[in-house]
Design a protein around this motif. Structure first.
Motif, PDB file in Angstrom:
ATOM      1  N   ALA A   1      -8.187   1.655  -6.716  1.00 29.55           N
ATOM      2  CA  ALA A   1      -7.593   1.021  -5.531  1.00 29.55           C
ATOM      3  C   ALA A   1      -7.282   2.090  -4.480  1.00 29.55           C
ATOM      4  N   TYR A   2      -6.744   3.202  -4.928  1.00 26.72           N
ATOM      5  CA  TYR A   2      -6.387   4.304  -4.019  1.00 26.72           C
ATOM      6  C   TYR A   2      -7.629   4.815  -3.306  1.00 26.72           C
ATOM      7  N   LYS A   3      -8.702   4.962  -4.069  1.00 22.81           N
ATOM      8  CA  LYS A   3      -9.973   5.475  -3.519  1.00 22.81           C
ATOM      9  C   LYS A   3     -10.485   4.551  -2.404  1.00 22.81           C
ATOM     10  N   TYR A   4     -10.300   3.226  -2.604  1.00 22.61           N
ATOM     11  CA  TYR A   4     -10.789   2.255  -1.612  1.00 22.61           C
ATOM     12  C   TYR A   4      -9.689   1.833  -0.631  1.00 22.61           C
ATOM     13  N   SER A   5      -8.558   2.531  -0.622  1.00 24.15           N
ATOM     14  CA  SER A   5      -7.413   2.226   0.255  1.00 24.15           C
ATOM     15  C   SER A   5      -6.935   0.781   0.131  1.00 24.15           C
ATOM     16  N   VAL A   6      -6.942   0.276  -1.095  1.00 25.23           N
ATOM     17  CA  VAL A   6      -6.450  -1.089  -1.349  1.00 25.23           C
ATOM     18  C   VAL A   6      -4.976  -0.997  -1.772  1.00 25.23           C
ATOM     19  N   PRO A   7      -4.072  -1.725  -1.100  1.00 23.40           N
ATOM     20  CA  PRO A   7      -2.654  -1.671  -1.482  1.00 23.40           C
ATOM     21  C   PRO A   7      -2.450  -2.059  -2.948  1.00 23.40           C
ATOM     22  N   PHE A   8      -1.592  -1.301  -3.626  1.00 25.65           N
ATOM     23  CA  PHE A   8      -1.352  -1.494  -5.063  1.00 25.65           C
ATOM     24  C   PHE A   8       0.134  -1.808  -5.258  1.00 25.65           C
ATOM     25  N   TYR A   9       0.426  -3.059  -5.622  1.00 24.35           N
ATOM     26  CA  TYR A   9       1.818  -3.498  -5.764  1.00 24.35           C
ATOM     27  C   TYR A   9       2.190  -3.680  -7.241  1.00 24.35           C
ATOM     28  N   VAL A  10       3.428  -3.317  -7.545  1.00 22.07           N
ATOM     29  CA  VAL A  10       3.968  -3.526  -8.893  1.00 22.07           C
ATOM     30  C   VAL A  10       5.080  -4.559  -8.775  1.00 22.07           C
ATOM     31  N   ALA A  11       5.005  -5.621  -9.571  1.00 24.90           N
ATOM     32  CA  ALA A  11       6.070  -6.645  -9.575  1.00 24.90           C
ATOM     33  C   ALA A  11       6.931  -6.419 -10.803  1.00 24.90           C
ATOM     34  N   ALA A  12       8.189  -6.064 -10.612  1.00 24.68           N
ATOM     35  CA  ALA A  12       9.019  -5.712 -11.776  1.00 24.68           C
ATOM     36  C   ALA A  12      10.492  -5.974 -11.529  1.00 24.68           C
ATOM     37  N   GLU A  13      11.112  -6.640 -12.492  1.00 24.10           N
ATOM     38  CA  GLU A  13      12.555  -6.855 -12.451  1.00 24.10           C
ATOM     39  C   GLU A  13      13.267  -5.506 -12.599  1.00 24.10           C
TER      40      GLU A  13
ATOM     41  N   GLU B   1       2.291   8.187  -6.366  1.00 20.48           N
ATOM     42  CA  GLU B   1       1.389   8.363  -5.200  1.00 20.48           C
ATOM     43  C   GLU B   1       0.403   7.205  -5.058  1.00 20.48           C
ATOM     44  N   TYR B   2       0.092   6.544  -6.173  1.00 16.79           N
ATOM     45  CA  TYR B   2      -0.910   5.469  -6.122  1.00 16.79           C
ATOM     46  C   TYR B   2      -0.284   4.090  -5.930  1.00 16.79           C
ATOM     47  N   ILE B   3       1.036   4.071  -5.803  1.00 14.09           N
ATOM     48  CA  ILE B   3       1.727   2.775  -5.731  1.00 14.09           C
ATOM     49  C   ILE B   3       2.222   2.534  -4.311  1.00 14.09           C
ATOM     50  N   THR B   4       1.815   1.422  -3.736  1.00  9.77           N
ATOM     51  CA  THR B   4       2.228   1.104  -2.360  1.00  9.77           C
ATOM     52  C   THR B   4       3.704   0.725  -2.340  1.00  9.77           C
ATOM     53  N   ALA B   5       4.087  -0.171  -3.244  1.00 12.13           N
ATOM     54  CA  ALA B   5       5.487  -0.623  -3.292  1.00 12.13           C
ATOM     55  C   ALA B   5       5.765  -1.323  -4.612  1.00 12.13           C
ATOM     56  N   ILE B   6       7.048  -1.374  -4.949  1.00 12.13           N
ATOM     57  CA  ILE B   6       7.480  -2.110  -6.142  1.00 12.13           C
ATOM     58  C   ILE B   6       8.273  -3.326  -5.662  1.00 12.13           C
ATOM     59  N   ILE B   7       7.853  -4.504  -6.128  1.00 17.41           N
ATOM     60  CA  ILE B   7       8.531  -5.741  -5.719  1.00 17.41           C
ATOM     61  C   ILE B   7       9.575  -6.067  -6.785  1.00 17.41           C
ATOM     62  N   THR B   8      10.840  -5.965  -6.434  1.00 15.92           N
ATOM     63  CA  THR B   8      11.918  -6.292  -7.382  1.00 15.92           C
ATOM     64  C   THR B   8      12.670  -7.518  -6.861  1.00 15.92           C
ATOM     65  N   GLU B   9      13.595  -8.012  -7.684  1.00 19.46           N
ATOM     66  CA  GLU B   9      14.389  -9.177  -7.251  1.00 19.46           C
ATOM     67  C   GLU B   9      15.409  -8.793  -6.184  1.00 19.46           C
TER      68      GLU B   9
END
Ligand code: RUB
Length: 331
Positions: A227-239, A288-296
């Motif tokens: 995803a990083y190589k192709y500039s695709v945003p990488f989101y993590v969904a985590a409580e 570095e490879y993570i765009t953002a973490i989605i938390t509650e």
């Protein structure tokens, strides 16, 4: 734990522990909720009358649950959520302490389910009409995001990779397709070739370290790299109970290794007795490879993970004994 420690633990609790160990209950959030439920059942079934004995019984139940799988930090976080409140309660009677465990366990389960729903609501705002989303493994938090986006009428497509060797991608496929979401199953090896068509990647987490590194199902870091190589945003969904307080004080997250029989069949292993198989079931994706973490409690950049830890767990909540240095070392 020895047989003696297990002897007075109710069967229902032993079954939950075994279900977690054998992955009939799997996924960090479900594991945490199952552990809280097991503690509640243990308290309900306890028949003794001595408050101190009840405390050591609950310690044994905790040890059993903690021994089931080593990586998902949601498990120790759920157990200590209950144990901390039990230990700080006044030991008036077993009945009173039992009530504390039941209430706190229920509170954790409710809080956890609400968190998954809130992440769904927040994360769904990131999905736009026409998006192509890729996901890895099966994450209840990610499924919540995608279902919520569907509820809002967003038109999007999903690629779910198979996630060998345990094929959790098939669970994702079933979950999403039965909800009317346009989903296509792909082999893990097709991730790089579909990535140029992908707009966003969403994955879950088993543990998040204080530096923002995310531990999730094996293969996640490969997906993140592509995803990083192709500039695709990488989101993590985590409580937030997936954040590891112990990493703030230097403890490492243990990566579980499972049986070779998950990779090749027992018969094949018997035919090739000298074969060496390495089956790590989680890996680490650097921040570095993570765009953002989605938390509650909101969408955060990975490097702010330590703030979440101090906010949610409090600065002194890591179970580290406070000790002054030896007299000779004092300055
Ligand atoms: C499951 C896995 C999931 C996370 C997040 O691994 O890695 O991505 O646990 O899931 P396993 P959730 O199948 O080995 O338990 O969002 O449901 O907590």
């Amino acid at each position: 734990m020895g047989e003696a420690g297990l002897s007075n633990i109710p069967d229902e609790v032993l079954v939950i522990a075994d279900d977690i160990r054998e992955m009939r209950i799997r996924g960090a959030g479900r594991i945490a909720r199952a552990a809280a439920k097991a503690m509640k059942i243990a308290a309900e079934k306890y028949s003794g009358v001595d408050a101190d004995d009840f405390l050591s019984f609950m310690e044994n139940v905790s040890k059993l649950l903690l021994s089931t799988r080593p990586t998902a930090v949601s498990l120790p976080n759920a157990v200590s959520y209950v144990m901390r409140r039990l230990k700080s309660a006044k030991a008036i009677s077993v009945d009173y302490l039992r009530k504390v465990v039941i209430e706190v366990a229920d509170e954790f389960i409710q809080m956890s389910n609400i968190a998954v729903g809130t992440i769904g609501e927040i994360g769904s705002r990131l999905i736009e009409d026409g998006d192509v989303v890729l996901t890895h493994c099966h994450s209840t938090a990610v499924v919540s995001v995608l279902k919520k986006a569907k509820d809002k009428g967003r038109e999007f497509k999903v690629y779910a990779d198979e996630t060998r060797p345990r094929f959790q991608g098939r669970i994702t496929y079933r979950d999403l397709s039965s909800y009317g979401i346009d989903v296509t199953l792909i082999p893990d090896s097709a991730v790089a070739s579909v990535m140029r068509k992908v707009d966003k990647v969403f994955v879950g987490a088993d543990a998040i370290a204080s530096n923002g590194a995310v531990v999730n199902k094996i293969g996640t870091s490969q997906v993140a790299l592509v995803a990083y190589k192709y500039s695709v945003p990488f989101y993590v969904a985590a409580e937030t109970y997936k954040f590891s307080p112990m990493t703030l004080i230097g403890e490492l997250i243990v990566i579980e290794e499972r049986s070779p029989a998950e990779i090749v069949s027992r018969e094949w292993l018997d035919k090739h007795p000298n074969i060496r198989v390495f089956n790590p079931v989680f890996d680490v994706t650097p921040p570095e490879y993570i765009t953002a973490i989605i938390t509650e409690i909101g969408i955060i950049p990975p490097h702010t993970a330590s703030l979440i830890l101090t906010e949610v767990f409090g600065a002194k909540s890591y179970g580290v004994e406070e000790k002054p240095v030896e007299e000779s070392e004092q300055v």
